[in-house]
Write a protein that holds these residues in place. Structure first.
Motif, mmCIF file in Angstrom:
data_model
loop_
_atom_site.group_PDB
_atom_site.id
_atom_site.type_symbol
_atom_site.label_atom_id
_atom_site.label_comp_id
_atom_site.label_asym_id
_atom_site.label_seq_id
_atom_site.Cartn_x
_atom_site.Cartn_y
_atom_site.Cartn_z
ATOM 1 N N GLU A 125 -53.821 -35.355 3.747
ATOM 2 C CA GLU A 125 -53.465 -34.067 4.347
ATOM 3 C C GLU A 125 -52.392 -33.348 3.535
ATOM 4 N N LEU A 126 -51.532 -34.139 2.856
ATOM 5 C CA LEU A 126 -50.431 -33.564 2.082
ATOM 6 C C LEU A 126 -50.755 -33.458 0.592
ATOM 7 N N GLY A 127 -51.979 -33.834 0.212
ATOM 8 C CA GLY A 127 -52.389 -33.739 -1.178
ATOM 9 C C GLY A 127 -51.745 -34.764 -2.082
ATOM 10 N N ILE A 128 -51.487 -35.965 -1.547
ATOM 11 C CA ILE A 128 -50.809 -37.027 -2.291
ATOM 12 C C ILE A 128 -51.730 -38.241 -2.369
ATOM 13 N N LYS A 129 -51.677 -38.977 -3.477
ATOM 14 C CA LYS A 129 -52.468 -40.195 -3.629
ATOM 15 C C LYS A 129 -51.815 -41.357 -2.885
ATOM 16 N N SER A 130 -52.632 -42.209 -2.262
ATOM 17 C CA SER A 130 -52.115 -43.389 -1.554
ATOM 18 C C SER A 130 -52.569 -44.659 -2.256
ATOM 19 N N VAL A 131 -51.660 -45.654 -2.289
ATOM 20 C CA VAL A 131 -51.924 -46.924 -2.967
ATOM 21 C C VAL A 131 -51.709 -48.067 -1.978
ATOM 22 N N SER A 132 -52.780 -48.810 -1.678
ATOM 23 C CA SER A 132 -52.644 -50.022 -0.871
ATOM 24 C C SER A 132 -52.210 -51.137 -1.810
ATOM 25 N N TYR A 133 -50.918 -51.484 -1.754
ATOM 26 C CA TYR A 133 -50.353 -52.492 -2.649
ATOM 27 C C TYR A 133 -50.157 -53.778 -1.861
ATOM 28 N N GLN A 134 -51.038 -54.758 -2.110
ATOM 29 C CA GLN A 134 -51.048 -55.995 -1.336
ATOM 30 C C GLN A 134 -50.395 -57.123 -2.131
ATOM 31 N N ILE A 135 -49.581 -57.932 -1.442
ATOM 32 C CA ILE A 135 -48.835 -58.995 -2.117
ATOM 33 C C ILE A 135 -49.466 -60.368 -1.914
ATOM 34 N N ILE A 136 -50.602 -60.423 -1.225
ATOM 35 C CA ILE A 136 -51.276 -61.707 -1.032
ATOM 36 C C ILE A 136 -52.308 -61.913 -2.131
ATOM 37 N N SER A 137 -52.935 -63.093 -2.162
ATOM 38 C CA SER A 137 -53.783 -63.457 -3.285
ATOM 39 C C SER A 137 -55.044 -62.599 -3.360
ATOM 40 N N ALA A 138 -55.512 -62.390 -4.592
ATOM 41 C CA ALA A 138 -56.745 -61.641 -4.812
ATOM 42 C C ALA A 138 -57.939 -62.351 -4.181
ATOM 43 N N ALA A 139 -57.910 -63.699 -4.206
ATOM 44 C CA ALA A 139 -59.013 -64.461 -3.613
ATOM 45 C C ALA A 139 -59.128 -64.178 -2.124
ATOM 46 N N PHE A 140 -57.988 -64.094 -1.454
ATOM 47 C CA PHE A 140 -58.008 -63.830 -0.017
ATOM 48 C C PHE A 140 -58.519 -62.416 0.261
ATOM 49 N N ILE A 141 -58.067 -61.453 -0.529
ATOM 50 C CA ILE A 141 -58.556 -60.085 -0.376
ATOM 51 C C ILE A 141 -60.070 -60.042 -0.572
ATOM 52 N N ALA A 142 -60.541 -60.708 -1.636
ATOM 53 C CA ALA A 142 -61.963 -60.674 -1.960
ATOM 54 C C ALA A 142 -62.814 -61.339 -0.893
ATOM 55 N N MET A 143 -62.326 -62.438 -0.321
ATOM 56 C CA MET A 143 -63.127 -63.208 0.618
ATOM 57 C C MET A 143 -63.130 -62.639 2.023
ATOM 58 N N PHE A 144 -61.993 -62.055 2.443
ATOM 59 C CA PHE A 144 -61.880 -61.708 3.855
ATOM 60 C C PHE A 144 -61.694 -60.223 4.143
ATOM 61 N N PHE A 145 -60.932 -59.525 3.321
ATOM 62 C CA PHE A 145 -60.683 -58.121 3.614
ATOM 63 C C PHE A 145 -61.718 -57.193 3.000
ATOM 64 N N ALA A 146 -62.064 -57.455 1.734
ATOM 65 C CA ALA A 146 -62.947 -56.535 1.028
ATOM 66 C C ALA A 146 -64.295 -56.331 1.725
ATOM 67 N N PRO A 147 -65.007 -57.412 2.141
ATOM 68 C CA PRO A 147 -66.292 -57.182 2.813
ATOM 69 C C PRO A 147 -66.141 -56.381 4.106
ATOM 70 N N ARG A 148 -65.070 -56.621 4.859
ATOM 71 C CA ARG A 148 -64.874 -55.916 6.123
ATOM 72 C C ARG A 148 -64.450 -54.469 5.906
ATOM 73 N N ALA A 149 -63.899 -54.192 4.729
ATOM 74 C CA ALA A 149 -63.533 -52.809 4.400
ATOM 75 C C ALA A 149 -64.673 -52.101 3.666
#
Length: 422
Positions: A125-149
């Motif tokens: 809405e404000l014309g700004i880029k957003s960055v989801s910066y996650q501090i947990i492991s890439a494996a966990f993101i790939a296995m559990f969050f990425a498919p659900r997103a």
């Protein structure tokens, strides 16, 4: 190198998140970029010594509004030992109007966030880029969050078959999914709606910043032989049940080695002392300390008397383990920690894991004792194996230019993204 940008950082208000975000801020500032860091007032005081570029990194303070269940004066997860973290999320959500005013005034180019899932919508809405910066492991993101997103599934064979849930690990995941669903949903929503996804898969290794180890710990550790002390810590987010906490203490006692345990008071206890096993303090006097407050962990790990680091494999502690000279023992508590432990223990063989009951997750004092002694015994086959592998991996991680190259590539990608077409 492209033009300089202004980044606005809004991490989850837990030190396990704010400190990695400040590491990121230091890297951005080192490259000439400007950073605004949103943090509660009390937390800022603890973070300020880690700010290596105070002329480029500016803290913006906020006071959490009252919500039902949030203790008076509570600002971070460390202030909520026996409360649901949902109340902190609810309070952080109520800061939206204040944050929007700050952002309209400051006009940053990027907004970094992890759990606050409405940031992408506001940023657009404000014309700004957003960055989801996650501090947990890439494996966990790939296995559990990425498919659900709806970001796609991991490729076949990734991660290694050794890095998978089994037995009690699956119970941990179920517990996480049920009790922390509100956080799980927030991360998934943020990943789906943000402009950039970034994962802290390689950490900045920050020096001592000219800050010596506190005399209390330095003097005590100086009384022991090199590589003889076991240091044990589980971060400020995790709270043991009292029976498991006492088993941990007794296991450390059984090792017969000097030890320093730094953990939060267990659930239902206001202090560490009231929760200790009967007669424990008298028996370990002179060779053991159980501390219920914050400690300078990187400086403790760099002390020559420390020989073993027992921890939960939180991503911050994991990196501090790897760049230390200590033997590494893991007792993972959350599902991402389980997967990272499996990677380091079974795939890379740089650490060992304490055996636990497959159903309940309970670890006994004997299991803790045996695991610690297996890596501290100089004649131990497994101890020598993980020592050799750890040394090789550390040499790679601290090699000149490795981490700087990651940081340079990351900043370059951010600059390119800012100037790319929407």
């Amino acid at each position: 190198m492209g033009s300089k940008f202004h980044a606005f950082l809004y991490p989850w208000f837990g030190f396990g998140h704010m400190i990695p975000y400040l590491h990121l801020a230091n890297k951005l500032a080192e490259k000439g970029h400007r950073v605004t860091f949103l943090a509660p007032k009390k937390a800022q005081k603890q973070l300020e010594p880690l700010n290596l570029f105070p002329n480029s990194i500016h803290f913006e303070n906020v006071t959490l509004p009252h919500v039902d269940g949030l203790p008076v004066g509570a600002e971070t997860t460390a202030d909520l030992p026996n409360s649901s973290k949902r109340v902190l999320a609810d309070a952080m959500d109520l800061l939206r109007e204040q944050i929007e005013v700050k952002i309209r005034s400051l006009k940053p180019d990027l907004i970094f966030f992890d759990f606050v899932d409405w940031i992408p919508q506001m940023a657009k809405e404000l014309g700004i880029k957003s960055v989801s910066y996650q501090i947990i492991s890439a494996a966990f993101i790939a296995m559990f969050f990425a498919p659900r997103a709806e970001l796609g599934s991991p490729p076949p064979g990734f991660p290694s078959s050794k890095v998978a849930l089994r037995g009690h690990d699956a119970n941990i995941y179920s517990l996480f999914a049920n009790t922390r669903k509100f956080l799980f949903d927030r991360v998934t929503t943020g990943l789906k709606n943000c402009d950039v996804i970034a994962i802290r898969t390689c950490a900045e290794i920050e020096g001592k910043s000219g800050k010596p180890l506190e005399d209390r710990w330095n003097n005590w550790l100086n009384g022991f032989e090199p590589s003889s002390v076991v240091y044990c810590a589980f971060g400020t987010h995790f709270f043991f049940e009292i029976d498991q906490f006492q088993e941990l203490c007794l296991g450390m006692e059984l090792t017969g080695l000097p030890f320093l345990v730094a953990v939060m008071p267990p659930r239902g206890s206001s202090t560490i002392q009231e929760a200790l096993p009967e007669g424990f303090e008298e028996r370990i006097k002179g060779r053991g300390i159980v501390w219920g407050g914050w400690v300078e962990q990187p400086l403790i790990l760099s002390h020559p008397s420390i020989g073993c680091f027992v921890n939960h494999c939180g991503f911050g502690s994991m990196w501090e383990s790897l760049v230390s000279d200590c033997q590494i023992v893991f007792i993972p508590q959350l599902v991402d920690q389980v997967l990272t432990t499996r990677l380091l223990t079974e795939e890379l063989e740089v650490s060992v894991k304490v055996k636990r009951d497959e159903i309940t997750g309970w670890f006994s004092k004997e299991s803790l004792r045996d695991t610690v002694k297996s890596v501290m015994d100089k004649n131990s086959e497994i101890g020598n194996l993980v020592r050799r592998n750890h040394k090789k991996l550390k040499e790679t991680l601290v090699s000149p230019g490795l981490l700087s190259s990651y940081a340079d590539k990351f900043v370059d990608e951010l600059e390119n993204h800012i100037h790319s077409k929407n």
